[in-house]
Design a protein around this motif. Structure first.
Motif, PDB file in Angstrom:
ATOM      1  N   UNK A 122       8.671   8.378   3.369  1.00 11.21           N
ATOM      2  CA  UNK A 122       9.918   8.148   2.688  1.00 11.21           C
ATOM      3  C   UNK A 122      10.380   6.651   2.575  1.00 11.21           C
ATOM      4  N   UNK A 123      11.129   6.370   1.492  1.00 12.36           N
ATOM      5  CA  UNK A 123      11.656   4.890   1.766  1.00 12.36           C
ATOM      6  C   UNK A 123      10.964   4.097   0.548  1.00 12.36           C
ATOM      7  N   UNK A 124      10.213   4.515  -0.331  1.00 10.48           N
ATOM      8  CA  UNK A 124       9.553   3.702  -1.452  1.00 10.48           C
ATOM      9  C   UNK A 124       7.888   3.745  -1.595  1.00 10.48           C
ATOM     10  N   UNK A 125       6.951   3.743  -0.382  1.00 12.09           N
ATOM     11  CA  UNK A 125       5.763   3.527  -0.456  1.00 12.09           C
ATOM     12  C   UNK A 125       5.054   4.574  -1.488  1.00 12.09           C
TER      13      UNK A 125
ATOM     14  N   UNK B  62      -1.005   2.981   3.000  1.00 14.38           N
ATOM     15  CA  UNK B  62       0.205   2.226   2.754  1.00 14.38           C
ATOM     16  C   UNK B  62      -0.099   0.924   1.907  1.00 14.38           C
ATOM     17  N   UNK B  63      -1.388   0.324   2.356  1.00 11.78           N
ATOM     18  CA  UNK B  63      -2.012  -0.714   1.766  1.00 11.78           C
ATOM     19  C   UNK B  63      -2.745  -0.599   0.520  1.00 11.78           C
ATOM     20  N   UNK B  64      -2.974   0.734   0.162  1.00  8.41           N
ATOM     21  CA  UNK B  64      -3.894   0.681  -1.171  1.00  8.41           C
ATOM     22  C   UNK B  64      -3.002   0.210  -2.138  1.00  8.41           C
ATOM     23  N   UNK B  65      -3.653  -0.056  -3.391  1.00  6.69           N
ATOM     24  CA  UNK B  65      -3.268  -0.737  -4.499  1.00  6.69           C
ATOM     25  C   UNK B  65      -2.081  -0.072  -5.188  1.00  6.69           C
ATOM     26  N   UNK B  66      -2.361   1.447  -5.119  1.00  4.84           N
ATOM     27  CA  UNK B  66      -1.099   2.223  -5.824  1.00  4.84           C
ATOM     28  C   UNK B  66       0.096   2.166  -4.934  1.00  4.84           C
ATOM     29  N   UNK B  67       0.245   1.871  -3.655  1.00  2.59           N
ATOM     30  CA  UNK B  67       1.253   2.089  -3.065  1.00  2.59           C
ATOM     31  C   UNK B  67       2.500   1.363  -3.393  1.00  2.59           C
ATOM     32  N   UNK B  68       3.881   1.871  -3.138  1.00  2.00           N
ATOM     33  CA  UNK B  68       4.961   1.134  -3.400  1.00  2.00           C
ATOM     34  C   UNK B  68       5.440   0.359  -2.341  1.00  2.00           C
ATOM     35  N   UNK B  69       4.785   0.332  -1.300  1.00  2.00           N
ATOM     36  CA  UNK B  69       5.126  -0.556  -0.264  1.00  2.00           C
ATOM     37  C   UNK B  69       5.502  -2.009  -0.460  1.00  2.00           C
ATOM     38  N   UNK B  70       6.606  -2.598  -0.032  1.00  2.00           N
ATOM     39  CA  UNK B  70       6.765  -4.168  -0.376  1.00  2.00           C
ATOM     40  C   UNK B  70       5.671  -4.963  -0.172  1.00  2.00           C
ATOM     41  N   UNK B  71       5.475  -6.045  -0.950  1.00  2.66           N
ATOM     42  CA  UNK B  71       4.228  -6.766  -0.748  1.00  2.66           C
ATOM     43  C   UNK B  71       4.212  -7.378   0.920  1.00  2.66           C
ATOM     44  N   UNK B  72       5.345  -7.996   1.001  1.00 10.00           N
ATOM     45  CA  UNK B  72       5.540  -8.517   2.548  1.00 10.00           C
ATOM     46  C   UNK B  72       5.256  -7.319   3.607  1.00 10.00           C
ATOM     47  N   UNK B  73       5.433  -6.248   3.392  1.00  3.85           N
ATOM     48  CA  UNK B  73       5.266  -4.996   4.372  1.00  3.85           C
ATOM     49  C   UNK B  73       3.638  -4.730   4.187  1.00  3.85           C
TER      50      UNK B  73
ATOM     51  N   UNK C  55      10.912  -9.879   8.741  1.00  5.87           N
ATOM     52  CA  UNK C  55      11.535  -9.619  10.095  1.00  5.87           C
ATOM     53  C   UNK C  55      12.758  -8.819  10.216  1.00  5.87           C
ATOM     54  N   UNK C  56      13.172  -8.361   9.129  1.00  2.05           N
ATOM     55  CA  UNK C  56      14.307  -7.642   9.234  1.00  2.05           C
ATOM     56  C   UNK C  56      13.931  -6.254   8.341  1.00  2.05           C
ATOM     57  N   UNK C  57      12.848  -6.098   7.912  1.00  3.01           N
ATOM     58  CA  UNK C  57      12.601  -4.889   7.253  1.00  3.01           C
ATOM     59  C   UNK C  57      11.905  -3.751   8.239  1.00  3.01           C
ATOM     60  N   UNK C  58      12.369  -2.460   7.679  1.00  5.83           N
ATOM     61  CA  UNK C  58      11.747  -1.501   8.705  1.00  5.83           C
ATOM     62  C   UNK C  58      10.117  -1.240   8.231  1.00  5.83           C
ATOM     63  N   UNK C  59       9.194  -1.723   9.187  1.00  7.63           N
ATOM     64  CA  UNK C  59       7.865  -1.793   8.801  1.00  7.63           C
ATOM     65  C   UNK C  59       7.030  -0.750   9.550  1.00  7.63           C
ATOM     66  N   UNK C  60       7.480   0.638   8.830  1.00  8.60           N
ATOM     67  CA  UNK C  60       6.789   1.849   9.771  1.00  8.60           C
ATOM     68  C   UNK C  60       5.225   1.959   9.636  1.00  8.60           C
ATOM     69  N   UNK C  61       4.644   1.797  10.637  1.00  5.84           N
ATOM     70  CA  UNK C  61       3.075   1.680  10.580  1.00  5.84           C
ATOM     71  C   UNK C  61       2.465   2.438  12.076  1.00  5.84           C
ATOM     72  N   UNK C  62       1.595   3.003  11.765  1.00  2.45           N
ATOM     73  CA  UNK C  62       0.829   3.556  12.828  1.00  2.45           C
ATOM     74  C   UNK C  62      -0.067   2.620  13.762  1.00  2.45           C
ATOM     75  N   UNK C  63      -0.608   3.247  14.959  1.00  4.98           N
ATOM     76  CA  UNK C  63      -1.287   2.379  15.582  1.00  4.98           C
ATOM     77  C   UNK C  63      -2.887   2.225  15.211  1.00  4.98           C
ATOM     78  N   UNK C  64      -3.192   2.738  14.128  1.00  6.34           N
ATOM     79  CA  UNK C  64      -4.596   2.439  13.647  1.00  6.34           C
ATOM     80  C   UNK C  64      -4.489   1.350  12.683  1.00  6.34           C
ATOM     81  N   UNK C  65      -3.654   0.596  12.728  1.00  2.00           N
ATOM     82  CA  UNK C  65      -3.206  -0.571  11.765  1.00  2.00           C
ATOM     83  C   UNK C  65      -4.367  -1.675  11.494  1.00  2.00           C
ATOM     84  N   UNK C  66      -5.006  -1.784  12.537  1.00  2.00           N
ATOM     85  CA  UNK C  66      -6.301  -2.688  12.307  1.00  2.00           C
ATOM     86  C   UNK C  66      -7.288  -2.427  11.329  1.00  2.00           C
TER      87      UNK C  66
END
Length: 360
Positions: free
Chosen positions: A22-25, A242-253, A318-329
């Protein structure tokens, strides 16, 4: 009698579900791309109004004729004193001043629309209804199933899974502690329910008869095969999309995800008042210094909304909620279709290799 598998029940080709973030992506383009690729795209609709949900469902259907899911937040009873809210607002005003926005955010916008959201899903006859933060009423679950809608709940412990099965769900998401975003805990405290996916999954499978979907830290075919080996019927992947080309996540996110490591995330109550895993940033660090009580969800979520929105406009992660899992690398900037394809190809190659090793 031949048993119906979860993929057959969902009418999807591959056991891959895109997490309903939820929230945009989760915009229509992403959801449709995953569904068209053979997985199950999902709309995170918890923050949307009933009208927005209806419009988005119809936009998704313009892009795909394949099944997709819609996820809602089960409402919680929250009582927070005005004193706690005032103290938090005063503390947040330091950040508001730094961002150049108005002081004293209001909680007057809080309005419960869950029943209206549910009604839209029924009227639009969505293929899949998933939920988190609790269990909807028996009437809602039964009405969904009478309409042929597949119902999926979220569990962070075995006890929660047992309660979900008793409520009549068709499948259960086993949300491990590695998962990004809000914790779905509804029995006990979230801090006591941080069980890893690979530990939670087989224990939950052993105690329920309905299919279990693994979630948390699953980024590729290796995670899929491991989950299937432990009894999962499918996997739910969030950070990978989240980082797929179609994702709606903010570019900075997206940029923060692509430059973060497995130790970059923390579980925090800072943004919403509910436990959630995200990338550590200045706001989370500031909130760690707060000596008062953080208002419970959804109060804190409403109080910080203006800060999150201002940060997004300023491209300030630095002030956005950057919800991300531990497999991020393991995150890669690919199309959603390629993520599904590569996950299945890697899984098939791994299974073939394991079979060869067994033969040898």
């Amino acid at each position: 009698m031949v048993e119906t598998t979860l993929t057959q029940k969902l009418n999807i080709q591959y056991p891959i579900i895109q997490a309903p973030m939820a929230g945009g992506p989760t915009i229509p383009e992403l959801i449709a791309a995953v569904s068209n690729a053979g997985g199950l795209g999902s709309l995170g609709a918890g923050y949307l109004t009933p009208e927005q949900i209806r419009d988005t469902i119809r936009e998704i259907r313009k892009r795909t004729d394949r099944p997709f899911g819609v996820n809602l937040f089960v409402p919680e009873q929250t009582e927070v004193s005005e004193d706690i809210i005032e103290k938090m607002n005063n503390y947040l005003n330091e950040t508001r001043t730094e961002l150049g926005i108005s002081l004293n955010s209001s909680t007057s916008e809080l309005k419960e629309t869950f029943n209206e959201q549910v009604q839209v899903l029924l009227e639009e006859n969505v293929p899949v209804f998933s939920f988190t933060f609790g269990i909807p009423s028996q009437n809602i679950i039964e009405e969904m199933k009478q309409c042929g809608i597949v119902v999926i709940g979220t569990a962070t412990t075995v006890e929660e899974g047992i309660q979900l099965e008793a409520a009549g769900v068709d499948a259960i998401v086993a949300q491990g502690s590695e998962a990004g975003g809000h914790r779905g805990t509804f029995v006990g405290e979230a801090r006591d329910a941080l069980i890893g996916t690979m530990a939670l999954l087989p224990q939950l499978v052993d105690h329920v008869a309905v299919p279990v979907i693994a979630a948390g830290g699953i980024m590729d075919g290796r995670g899929l095969v491991a989950s299937l080996a432990l009894g999962a019927s499918a996997v739910q992947m969030g950070t990978a999309f989240l980082v797929s080309l179609e994702s709606g996540a903010h570019a900075a996110y997206k940029e923060k995800i692509l430059t973060s490591n497995e130790d970059s995330t923390v579980v925090t109550y800072a943004y919403s008042g509910k436990a959630a895993r995200g990338i550590r940033n200045d706001f989370i660090n500031k909130m760690r210094l707060y000596s008062g009580t953080i208002p419970a969800y959804p109060i804190q979520n409403t109080l910080t909304r203006d800060i999150r929105q201002a940060a997004a406009k300023a491209n300030n992660p630095e002030y956005m909620s950057l919800w991300t899992g531990q497999g991020v690398r393991l995150a890669k900037e690919l199309t959603a279709s390629d993520i599904v394809k590569q996950t299945m190809e890697q899984a098939a190659a791994l299974i073939e290799r394991l079979n060869k090793n067994k033969d040898n």
